[in-house]
Design an enzyme around this catalytic site. Structure first.
Site, short mmCIF file in Angstrom:
data_model
loop_
_atom_site.label_atom_id
_atom_site.label_comp_id
_atom_site.label_asym_id
_atom_site.label_seq_id
_atom_site.Cartn_x
_atom_site.Cartn_y
_atom_site.Cartn_z
N HIS A 36 9.37 52.02 -20.50
CA HIS A 36 7.91 52.32 -20.50
C HIS A 36 8.06 53.90 -21.02
O HIS A 36 8.85 54.52 -20.21
CB HIS A 36 6.91 51.94 -19.55
CG HIS A 36 7.05 50.76 -19.34
ND1 HIS A 36 7.24 49.86 -18.06
CD2 HIS A 36 7.05 49.12 -20.29
CE1 HIS A 36 6.92 48.76 -17.95
NE2 HIS A 36 7.20 48.37 -19.61
N TYR A 91 7.77 56.78 -7.50
CA TYR A 91 8.21 58.47 -8.55
C TYR A 91 6.53 58.73 -8.13
O TYR A 91 6.29 58.72 -8.21
CB TYR A 91 8.10 56.87 -9.68
CG TYR A 91 7.54 56.13 -9.87
CD1 TYR A 91 6.29 56.11 -11.15
CD2 TYR A 91 7.57 55.42 -10.45
CE1 TYR A 91 5.99 55.47 -11.82
CE2 TYR A 91 7.06 54.32 -10.39
CZ TYR A 91 5.60 54.72 -11.33
OH TYR A 91 4.95 53.21 -11.80
#
Length: 177
Positions: free
Chosen positions: A62, A132
């Site tokens: 992605h 993240y």
């Protein structure tokens, strides 16, 4: 903290300095000043995300494109993953190449993935909690992705093919070229 630049310019493996004693351990997971000094990257992170997945899950590949492009600083809080970044910067000499780095709760490594890269990971442990930081907010209309099993990219996800678990979105993702 130590920064190791990968073969993909601007993409860094970060290894913390860990202080251990009889009580356990301590390390600084992020310092804006140290991060920028070591990587020369701007770290204006504005969003933190976390996911939990089971063995065999492959999430990716992605990226966010256009004005919502994102750089990411990723790490594993529990378990172990194979983290992959693919260079899709059109003018890059490493266009289409990837790096794969094992990130785990044991090694405490992080991977910095600049804008212009596809990103994904495969869960190698029973479960993994993945964390993240992003330097831009998520925008659904700016999503882009490539099928993680694309033969052109030839990524070895370290999971037997019959054990790989993909989302419907990733199963339907476009080919790399």
């Amino acid at each position: 903290m130590k920064a190791i630049e990968t073969k993909l310019k601007g993409c860094f493996i970060l290894e913390p300095t860990i202080f251990e004693d009889s009580r356990g351990y301590f390390f600084e997971a992020f310092s804006k000043a140290k991060f920028e000094d070591l990587t020369k990257a701007n770290s204006n992170f504005v969003q933190d995300n976390q996911s939990k997945s089971s063995y065999g899950v492959v999430r990716g590949l992605h990226q966010q494109i256009g004005e919502f492009a994102q750089a990411k600083l990723v790490r594993v809080l529990e378990g172990k993953v194979l983290d992959v970044a693919v260079d899709v910067r059109q003018d890059s000499p490493t266009y289409g190449e990837h790096v794969a780095v094992e990130l785990s709760a044991e090694n405490n490594r992080q991977l910095y993935i600049p804008r212009g890269f596809l990103h994904g990971f495969a869960v190698l442990s029973d479960t993994a909690t993945f964390f993240y930081k992003c330097d831009n907010v998520y925008n659904k209309s700016s999503e882009d992705g490539v099928h993680p099993l694309d033969k052109t990219l030839a990524i070895n996800w370290q999971i037997p093919f019959d054990k790989i678990i993909l989302s419907d979105k990733d199963k339907d993702a476009r080919a790399f070229i």
